[in-house]
Design a protein around this motif. Structure first.
Motif, mmCIF file in Angstrom:
data_model
loop_
_atom_site.group_PDB
_atom_site.id
_atom_site.type_symbol
_atom_site.label_atom_id
_atom_site.label_comp_id
_atom_site.label_asym_id
_atom_site.label_seq_id
_atom_site.Cartn_x
_atom_site.Cartn_y
_atom_site.Cartn_z
ATOM 1 N N CYS A 13 -59.125 90.986 82.408
ATOM 2 C CA CYS A 13 -59.684 89.776 81.786
ATOM 3 C C CYS A 13 -61.188 89.694 82.079
ATOM 4 C CB CYS A 13 -58.997 88.529 82.329
ATOM 5 S SG CYS A 13 -57.208 88.495 82.086
ATOM 6 N N ALA A 14 -61.530 89.988 83.335
ATOM 7 C CA ALA A 14 -62.920 89.843 83.777
ATOM 8 C C ALA A 14 -63.821 90.949 83.246
ATOM 9 C CB ALA A 14 -62.974 89.816 85.305
ATOM 10 N N THR A 15 -63.248 92.132 82.977
ATOM 11 C CA THR A 15 -64.095 93.248 82.544
ATOM 12 C C THR A 15 -64.085 93.445 81.021
ATOM 13 O OG1 THR A 15 -62.279 94.817 82.918
ATOM 14 C CG2 THR A 15 -63.867 94.538 84.711
ATOM 15 N N LEU A 16 -63.224 92.717 80.308
ATOM 16 C CA LEU A 16 -63.132 92.916 78.850
ATOM 17 C C LEU A 16 -64.489 92.760 78.162
ATOM 18 C CD1 LEU A 16 -61.451 93.322 76.253
ATOM 19 C CD2 LEU A 16 -61.084 90.838 76.221
ATOM 20 N N ALA A 17 -65.211 91.695 78.505
ATOM 21 C CA ALA A 17 -66.510 91.450 77.855
ATOM 22 C C ALA A 17 -67.476 92.606 78.108
ATOM 23 C CB ALA A 17 -67.115 90.147 78.359
ATOM 24 N N TRP A 18 -67.402 93.174 79.313
ATOM 25 C CA TRP A 18 -68.317 94.263 79.668
ATOM 26 C C TRP A 18 -67.973 95.542 78.924
ATOM 27 C CZ3 TRP A 18 -72.637 93.613 82.620
ATOM 28 C CH2 TRP A 18 -72.730 92.399 83.330
ATOM 29 N N HIS A 19 -66.686 95.838 78.827
ATOM 30 C CA HIS A 19 -66.276 97.013 78.042
ATOM 31 C C HIS A 19 -66.708 96.842 76.583
ATOM 32 C CE1 HIS A 19 -63.945 99.201 81.019
ATOM 33 N NE2 HIS A 19 -63.311 98.094 81.366
ATOM 34 N N THR A 20 -66.583 95.608 76.093
ATOM 35 C CA THR A 20 -66.922 95.340 74.697
ATOM 36 C C THR A 20 -68.438 95.401 74.491
ATOM 37 O OG1 THR A 20 -64.980 93.903 74.665
ATOM 38 C CG2 THR A 20 -66.454 93.769 72.778
ATOM 39 N N LEU A 21 -69.182 94.958 75.494
ATOM 40 C CA LEU A 21 -70.647 95.074 75.445
ATOM 41 C C LEU A 21 -71.051 96.538 75.300
ATOM 42 C CD1 LEU A 21 -73.531 93.725 76.042
ATOM 43 C CD2 LEU A 21 -73.184 94.562 78.357
ATOM 44 N N ARG A 22 -70.404 97.386 76.088
ATOM 45 C CA ARG A 22 -70.704 98.816 76.047
ATOM 46 C C ARG A 22 -70.436 99.366 74.640
ATOM 47 N NH1 ARG A 22 -68.453 102.209 81.086
ATOM 48 N NH2 ARG A 22 -70.383 101.686 82.143
ATOM 49 N N ALA A 23 -69.322 98.939 74.056
ATOM 50 C CA ALA A 23 -68.985 99.396 72.708
ATOM 51 C C ALA A 23 -70.001 98.878 71.695
ATOM 52 C CB ALA A 23 -67.575 98.933 72.337
ATOM 53 N N CYS A 59 -58.146 83.698 78.000
ATOM 54 C CA CYS A 59 -57.955 82.882 79.189
ATOM 55 C C CYS A 59 -59.306 82.461 79.769
ATOM 56 C CB CYS A 59 -57.164 83.678 80.228
ATOM 57 S SG CYS A 59 -58.053 85.097 80.881
ATOM 58 N N ALA A 60 -59.269 81.562 80.730
ATOM 59 C CA ALA A 60 -60.503 81.032 81.336
ATOM 60 C C ALA A 60 -61.341 82.138 81.953
ATOM 61 C CB ALA A 60 -60.154 79.982 82.389
ATOM 62 N N ILE A 61 -60.683 83.100 82.591
ATOM 63 C CA ILE A 61 -61.431 84.184 83.251
ATOM 64 C C ILE A 61 -62.185 85.017 82.208
ATOM 65 C CG2 ILE A 61 -61.205 86.323 84.586
ATOM 66 C CD1 ILE A 61 -60.670 83.943 86.330
ATOM 67 N N SER A 62 -61.522 85.360 81.118
ATOM 68 C CA SER A 62 -62.170 86.223 80.120
ATOM 69 C C SER A 62 -63.337 85.505 79.447
ATOM 70 C CB SER A 62 -61.156 86.719 79.080
ATOM 71 O OG SER A 62 -60.687 85.660 78.275
ATOM 72 N N LYS A 63 -63.157 84.219 79.171
ATOM 73 C CA LYS A 63 -64.242 83.478 78.518
ATOM 74 C C LYS A 63 -65.401 83.225 79.471
ATOM 75 C CE LYS A 63 -63.510 80.065 75.546
ATOM 76 N NZ LYS A 63 -62.852 78.839 75.004
ATOM 77 N N ALA A 64 -65.077 82.850 80.702
ATOM 78 C CA ALA A 64 -66.140 82.610 81.681
ATOM 79 C C ALA A 64 -66.905 83.905 81.948
ATOM 80 C CB ALA A 64 -65.554 82.061 82.981
ATOM 81 N N SER A 65 -66.187 85.019 82.015
ATOM 82 C CA SER A 65 -66.846 86.295 82.287
ATOM 83 C C SER A 65 -67.776 86.672 81.133
ATOM 84 C CB SER A 65 -65.798 87.389 82.494
ATOM 85 O OG SER A 65 -66.435 88.614 82.806
ATOM 86 N N ALA A 66 -67.324 86.467 79.898
ATOM 87 C CA ALA A 66 -68.165 86.766 78.738
ATOM 88 C C ALA A 66 -69.390 85.855 78.708
ATOM 89 C CB ALA A 66 -67.354 86.608 77.450
#
Ligand code: ZN
Length: 147
Positions: free
Chosen positions: A125-135, A63-70
């Motif tokens: 949606c907004a924190t997915l990129a951050w969790h993935t960054l940590r991984a 979604c827009a939120i997940s992509k914009a956040s990443a």
């Protein structure tokens, strides 16, 4: 306030349409992230020099939120150490999970996502990129789920 919200919306839509750092990085670290509630799927790529992030990028769909956040995240963490990026994630997480009427922490461009706090289901949606960054920082190849 509504003008401000329009502005925030505009930045999010712009990053969704033209995501920054939307590419793969060869030979770095990477991890995949998945948010089953919304169907967001991301791969985050990192290149490190010691513990400093010299390049951050992502690919995926959602979604827009997940992509914009990443998109905003990959810009925000470039040049930071892993510890600094982690601290920024803590502050970001605090911002998007705060009470809707709480003051918004000054987090530069990342502040545009503060509106997510009014929609708890969007926090993932907004924190997915951050969790993935940590991984990715931990160089785990496993798929991360927000559930
Ligand atoms: Zn989403």
């Amino acid at each position: 306030m509504s003008d401000l919200q329009d502005l925030y919306q505009e930045v999010i839509l712009d990053h969704n349409r033209r995501p920054r750092n939307f590419r793969a990085i060869e030979g770095g670290r990477r991890a995949g992230g998945y948010n089953p509630l919304c169907g967001d799927k991301l791969t985050v790529y990192l290149r490190l020099d010691g513990d400093r992030i010299t390049e951050a990028a992502f690919q995926g769909s959602g979604c827009a939120i997940s992509k914009a956040s990443a998109s905003l995240m990959t810009d925000a963490v470039k040049g930071k150490t892993l510890a600094e990026a982690d601290a920024l994630f803590e502050r970001f997480h605090h911002m998007v999970t705060a009470a809707p009427d709480a003051p918004v922490d000054e987090l530069g461009k990342l502040s545009v996502l503060a509106g997510v706090r009014q929609f708890p289901v969007r926090v993932k949606c907004a924190t997915l990129a951050w969790h993935t960054l940590r991984a990715a920082a931990e160089a785990r190849e496993a798929i991360v789920s927000t559930e």
